[in-house]
Scaffold this motif. Structure first.
Motif, PDB file in Angstrom:
ATOM      1  N   ALA A 158      87.133-118.921  72.438  1.00  0.00           N
ATOM      2  CA  ALA A 158      85.956-118.051  72.490  1.00  0.00           C
ATOM      3  C   ALA A 158      84.812-118.635  71.672  1.00  0.00           C
ATOM      4  N   ALA A 159      85.113-119.221  70.522  1.00  0.00           N
ATOM      5  CA  ALA A 159      84.073-119.816  69.686  1.00  0.00           C
ATOM      6  C   ALA A 159      83.419-120.998  70.392  1.00  0.00           C
ATOM      7  N   VAL A 160      84.223-121.840  71.025  1.00  0.00           N
ATOM      8  CA  VAL A 160      83.680-122.994  71.744  1.00  0.00           C
ATOM      9  C   VAL A 160      82.797-122.534  72.904  1.00  0.00           C
ATOM     10  N   VAL A 161      83.271-121.548  73.655  1.00  0.00           N
ATOM     11  CA  VAL A 161      82.486-121.020  74.779  1.00  0.00           C
ATOM     12  C   VAL A 161      81.179-120.423  74.260  1.00  0.00           C
ATOM     13  N   GLY A 162      81.251-119.711  73.148  1.00  0.00           N
ATOM     14  CA  GLY A 162      80.051-119.121  72.557  1.00  0.00           C
ATOM     15  C   GLY A 162      79.038-120.165  72.140  1.00  0.00           C
ATOM     16  N   VAL A 163      79.506-121.233  71.514  1.00  0.00           N
ATOM     17  CA  VAL A 163      78.606-122.317  71.103  1.00  0.00           C
ATOM     18  C   VAL A 163      77.962-122.965  72.326  1.00  0.00           C
ATOM     19  N   LEU A 164      78.761-123.235  73.349  1.00  0.00           N
ATOM     20  CA  LEU A 164      78.204-123.831  74.571  1.00  0.00           C
ATOM     21  C   LEU A 164      77.174-122.903  75.209  1.00  0.00           C
ATOM     22  N   PHE A 165      77.445-121.604  75.224  1.00  0.00           N
ATOM     23  CA  PHE A 165      76.495-120.640  75.772  1.00  0.00           C
ATOM     24  C   PHE A 165      75.181-120.685  75.000  1.00  0.00           C
ATOM     25  N   LEU A 166      75.258-120.720  73.673  1.00  0.00           N
ATOM     26  CA  LEU A 166      74.044-120.772  72.860  1.00  0.00           C
ATOM     27  C   LEU A 166      73.256-122.057  73.098  1.00  0.00           C
ATOM     28  N   ILE A 167      73.934-123.156  73.276  1.00  0.00           N
ATOM     29  CA  ILE A 167      73.248-124.427  73.539  1.00  0.00           C
ATOM     30  C   ILE A 167      72.518-124.364  74.873  1.00  0.00           C
ATOM     31  N   ILE A 168      73.209-123.867  75.886  1.00  0.00           N
ATOM     32  CA  ILE A 168      72.582-123.767  77.217  1.00  0.00           C
ATOM     33  C   ILE A 168      71.423-122.783  77.177  1.00  0.00           C
ATOM     34  N   LEU A 169      71.598-121.638  76.521  1.00  0.00           N
ATOM     35  CA  LEU A 169      70.530-120.657  76.396  1.00  0.00           C
ATOM     36  C   LEU A 169      69.324-121.251  75.677  1.00  0.00           C
ATOM     37  N   GLY A 170      69.569-121.986  74.623  1.00  0.00           N
ATOM     38  CA  GLY A 170      68.472-122.628  73.895  1.00  0.00           C
ATOM     39  C   GLY A 170      67.736-123.633  74.757  1.00  0.00           C
ATOM     40  N   ALA A 171      68.464-124.409  75.545  1.00  0.00           N
ATOM     41  CA  ALA A 171      67.829-125.401  76.420  1.00  0.00           C
ATOM     42  C   ALA A 171      66.983-124.713  77.490  1.00  0.00           C
ATOM     43  N   VAL A 172      67.486-123.634  78.058  1.00  0.00           N
ATOM     44  CA  VAL A 172      66.737-122.901  79.089  1.00  0.00           C
ATOM     45  C   VAL A 172      65.472-122.294  78.489  1.00  0.00           C
ATOM     46  N   LEU A 173      65.585-121.687  77.315  1.00  0.00           N
ATOM     47  CA  LEU A 173      64.411-121.101  76.668  1.00  0.00           C
ATOM     48  C   LEU A 173      63.376-122.152  76.305  1.00  0.00           C
ATOM     49  N   MET A 174      63.824-123.291  75.856  1.00  0.00           N
ATOM     50  CA  MET A 174      62.895-124.394  75.533  1.00  0.00           C
ATOM     51  C   MET A 174      62.164-124.875  76.789  1.00  0.00           C
TER      52      MET A 174
END
Length: 179
Positions: A158-174
């Motif tokens: 769950a932690a790994v999935v959460g980190v990956l989600f945050l990275i993808i979300l950050g890239a999309v927002l950028m």
């Protein structure tokens, strides 16, 4: 937005803190060790403090449980006194601990004992011909070493999935911000 980037950078720089769990640092007997003397106790040291519910069991030849007299937790150490010394056989220690981070971790390791049963005790009396642990270990001669078993923690996934989600979300927002 800057706060999100800082959080993402911290997660990338310090991922071990997100996935850190209690782990085995050392044990006696140690993993894959072959001992020439009977074993009377098993001690494991972990990298963080343990909770009192931590425990372990020992099997011989992958099936028969070995009786343990007492299991104690003291700080980062888990120790068990065996009811009878372990003699000839391959033994697996199956430990289940509750670390100070609140996560349950289950793993195992194996070791081998090539000790013979003593002919006399320290008082000069004849020793028993064969202990139950030795009798259960007798068919062990042709078996090979068992590989340590490891399990993946659901919270780690769950932690790994959460980190990956945050990275993808950050890239999309950028990307949206730059458009």
């Amino acid at each position: 937005m800057k706060k999100l980037l800082v959080i993402l950078l911290l997660l990338l720089v310090f991922p071990q803190s997100v996935l850190a769990h209690t782990g085995l640092e050392s044990s006696s007997p140690s993993t894959d060790e072959t001992l020439q003397n009977p074993v009377t106790e098993i001690t494991m040291k972990f990298n963080t403090e343990l909770q009192p519910l931590s425990t372990f069991d020992v099997t011989v030849n992958g099936s028969d449980k070995v009786p343990i007299d007492k299991v104690t937790v003291s700080g980062a150490t888990l120790k068990g006194i065996l009811k009878e010394p372990l003699t000839k056989g391959t033994y697996t220690v199956n430990w289940k601990i509750l670390g100070e981070d609140g996560h349950i971790v289950e793993k195992s390791y194996s070791f081998r004992v090539d000790a013979k049963i003593p002919e006399t005790t320290t008082h000069g009396q004849p020793a028993p011909k064969e202990t139950p642990a030795a009798a259960a270990a007798a068919p062990d001669a042709a078996q090979s070493k068992q590989a340590p078993q490891e399990s993946v923690s659901p919270s780690g996934i769950a932690a790994v999935v959460g980190v990956l989600f945050l990275i993808i979300l950050g890239a999309v927002l950028m990307k949206r911000r730059n458009s």
